[in-house]
Motif scaffolding. Structure first.
Motif, PDB file in Angstrom:
ATOM      1  N   ASP A  40       0.835  -1.078   0.070  1.00 45.09           N
ATOM      2  CA  ASP A  40      -0.021   0.211  -0.056  1.00 45.09           C
ATOM      3  C   ASP A  40       0.996   1.299   0.061  1.00 45.09           C
ATOM      4  O   ASP A  40       1.884   1.166   0.731  1.00 45.09           O
ATOM      5  CB  ASP A  40      -0.943   0.067   1.369  1.00 45.09           C
ATOM      6  CG  ASP A  40      -1.834  -1.032   1.337  1.00 45.09           C
ATOM      7  OD1 ASP A  40      -2.450  -1.509  -0.007  1.00 45.09           O
ATOM      8  OD2 ASP A  40      -2.466  -1.383   2.187  1.00 45.09           O
ATOM      9  N   SER A  41       0.386   2.363  -0.782  1.00 38.83           N
ATOM     10  CA  SER A  41       1.103   3.442  -0.620  1.00 38.83           C
ATOM     11  C   SER A  41       0.199   4.603  -0.930  1.00 38.83           C
ATOM     12  O   SER A  41      -0.899   4.507  -1.260  1.00 38.83           O
ATOM     13  CB  SER A  41       2.291   3.696  -1.942  1.00 38.83           C
ATOM     14  OG  SER A  41       1.550   3.594  -3.063  1.00 38.83           O
ATOM     15  N   ASP A  42       0.683   5.893  -0.516  1.00 35.51           N
ATOM     16  CA  ASP A  42      -0.217   6.910  -0.493  1.00 35.51           C
ATOM     17  C   ASP A  42      -0.492   7.307  -2.031  1.00 35.51           C
ATOM     18  O   ASP A  42       0.242   7.209  -2.740  1.00 35.51           O
ATOM     19  CB  ASP A  42       0.396   8.378  -0.030  1.00 35.51           C
ATOM     20  CG  ASP A  42       0.510   8.179   1.390  1.00 35.51           C
ATOM     21  OD1 ASP A  42      -0.326   7.436   2.053  1.00 35.51           O
ATOM     22  OD2 ASP A  42       1.311   8.882   1.956  1.00 35.51           O
ATOM     23  N   CYS A  43      -1.814   7.665  -2.265  1.00 35.56           N
ATOM     24  CA  CYS A  43      -2.130   8.151  -3.810  1.00 35.56           C
ATOM     25  C   CYS A  43      -1.585   9.419  -4.158  1.00 35.56           C
ATOM     26  O   CYS A  43      -1.509  10.357  -3.430  1.00 35.56           O
ATOM     27  CB  CYS A  43      -3.727   8.394  -3.920  1.00 35.56           C
ATOM     28  SG  CYS A  43      -4.185   8.754  -5.570  1.00 35.56           S
ATOM     29  N   ALA A  44      -1.018   9.394  -5.197  1.00 39.61           N
ATOM     30  CA  ALA A  44      -0.080  10.240  -5.893  1.00 39.61           C
ATOM     31  C   ALA A  44      -1.156  11.555  -6.556  1.00 39.61           C
ATOM     32  O   ALA A  44      -0.406  12.504  -6.862  1.00 39.61           O
ATOM     33  CB  ALA A  44       0.977   9.842  -6.905  1.00 39.61           C
ATOM     34  N   HIS A  45      -2.265  10.998  -6.789  1.00 37.73           N
ATOM     35  CA  HIS A  45      -3.053  11.943  -7.542  1.00 37.73           C
ATOM     36  C   HIS A  45      -4.005  12.911  -6.441  1.00 37.73           C
ATOM     37  O   HIS A  45      -4.964  13.694  -6.886  1.00 37.73           O
ATOM     38  CB  HIS A  45      -3.949  11.190  -8.491  1.00 37.73           C
ATOM     39  CG  HIS A  45      -3.420  10.587  -9.381  1.00 37.73           C
ATOM     40  ND1 HIS A  45      -2.719  11.184 -10.462  1.00 37.73           N
ATOM     41  CD2 HIS A  45      -2.862   9.143  -9.333  1.00 37.73           C
ATOM     42  CE1 HIS A  45      -1.903  10.264 -11.140  1.00 37.73           C
ATOM     43  NE2 HIS A  45      -2.059   8.885 -10.454  1.00 37.73           N
ATOM     44  N   CYS A  46      -3.929  12.732  -5.496  1.00 40.11           N
ATOM     45  CA  CYS A  46      -5.070  13.281  -4.371  1.00 40.11           C
ATOM     46  C   CYS A  46      -4.343  13.581  -2.833  1.00 40.11           C
ATOM     47  O   CYS A  46      -3.243  13.090  -2.544  1.00 40.11           O
ATOM     48  CB  CYS A  46      -6.141  12.672  -4.159  1.00 40.11           C
ATOM     49  SG  CYS A  46      -6.087  11.036  -3.113  1.00 40.11           S
ATOM     50  N   GLU A  47      -5.199  14.114  -1.866  1.00 37.25           N
ATOM     51  CA  GLU A  47      -4.797  14.411  -0.527  1.00 37.25           C
ATOM     52  C   GLU A  47      -5.935  13.796   0.342  1.00 37.25           C
ATOM     53  O   GLU A  47      -7.080  14.365   0.319  1.00 37.25           O
ATOM     54  CB  GLU A  47      -4.796  15.777  -0.540  1.00 37.25           C
ATOM     55  CG  GLU A  47      -4.187  16.112   0.994  1.00 37.25           C
ATOM     56  CD  GLU A  47      -3.811  17.453   1.148  1.00 37.25           C
ATOM     57  OE1 GLU A  47      -4.236  18.296   2.197  1.00 37.25           O
ATOM     58  OE2 GLU A  47      -3.157  18.035   0.115  1.00 37.25           O
ATOM     59  N   ASP A  48      -5.598  12.656   0.837  1.00 36.01           N
ATOM     60  CA  ASP A  48      -6.750  12.394   1.652  1.00 36.01           C
ATOM     61  C   ASP A  48      -7.863  11.527   0.995  1.00 36.01           C
ATOM     62  O   ASP A  48      -8.738  11.668   1.494  1.00 36.01           O
ATOM     63  CB  ASP A  48      -7.035  12.911   3.086  1.00 36.01           C
ATOM     64  CG  ASP A  48      -5.862  13.032   3.882  1.00 36.01           C
ATOM     65  OD1 ASP A  48      -4.846  12.254   4.104  1.00 36.01           O
ATOM     66  OD2 ASP A  48      -5.864  14.081   4.545  1.00 36.01           O
ATOM     67  N   GLY A  49      -7.900  11.071  -0.284  1.00 37.49           N
ATOM     68  CA  GLY A  49      -9.006  10.702  -0.949  1.00 37.49           C
ATOM     69  C   GLY A  49      -9.607  11.830  -1.834  1.00 37.49           C
ATOM     70  O   GLY A  49     -10.857  11.385  -2.118  1.00 37.49           O
TER      71      GLY A  49
END
Length: 77
Positions: A40-49
């Motif tokens: 799992d990794s942080d999404c590169a396209h958003c901030e907190d979903g």
């Protein structure tokens, strides 16, 4: 006398928060790195979903009509 058209229309900027389509609004993505291992990794396209956009509208109802799936609408002052 020339009137500014913005004064008559009450134009406002509206910040719209939408769920991220890349991570389905979760804020993280899962990648397969091996046959039985996922990371799992942080999404590169958003901030907190959420993805934010700022648009100009004459009314809040116009913004809601354009973005029916939005999570929040906030008038930018």
């Amino acid at each position: 006398m020339i009137l500014d058209i913005n004064l008559r229309r009450h134009i406002m900027d509206v910040k719209i928060s939408l769920p991220c389509l890349e991570c389905d609004g979760l804020g993280t993505t899962t990648a397969r790195v091996n046959v039985d291992r996922y990371v799992d990794s942080d999404c590169a396209h958003c901030e907190d979903g959420l993805v934010a956009a700022t648009e100009t509208y004459e009314s809040l109802q116009d913004a809601i009509a354009d973005y029916p799936d939005a999570i929040t609408f906030q008038r930018v002052v």
